[in-house]
Design a protein around this motif. Sequence first.
Motif: not given
Length: 199
Positions: A134-158
Amino acid sequence: MKRFRPKAWQSVLVLAALAPVFLDGCVSIGVSSSKTAGAEAATGSLDVIVVEKSGDANPTASRVVTQLVRLESVIEQPISESSDSTWTKSDLQPGRYRLRASHWIDETGKTHRFTKSDQESFKIRAGERVQARVVLKAFPTGPVVTIAVIAGVVIAVAVVVSAISGWSFNLGGRSRSDTELDRDQREKERLGNPARSSR
């Protein structure tokens, strides 16, 4: 008209605010199995370990409640529950089981539900030992969460690049620098006042 441009410290605050949203972990459960050494047994067993992060070798010091149920048709039969970070259940009859991390207990004894919990179903066969991690702080791997992470990182970098380089980003169209905008403004003023430009 003076345009708003985020400063570097404002960009840092944006990143700090977005980090828990996009990089927040969730509870994850993984299982593996192996044959029990020695004589053939009629039952199986389960070993459970709760860790903070996926790469940790040592169990967590937090009190996390994990529950084991046996799946009989659509009915869940409670088998075991523990707040220990490591525990073992032996003499389990062959069949389908489910392990879930339900909640955690703080220092005052108050229970807290996980925002993102997990449960895992698996089979236990005769003479088999199942290990559940049981891992308490596992990184989300679902496709929707992954897309949201990528979009958030791109906006933050911009936002950061805009603050550092002096470029103004328009998410709905082209991006132009202060020099280009000032040059266009001077050109408009010149065309709007031909008498002044002919002197």
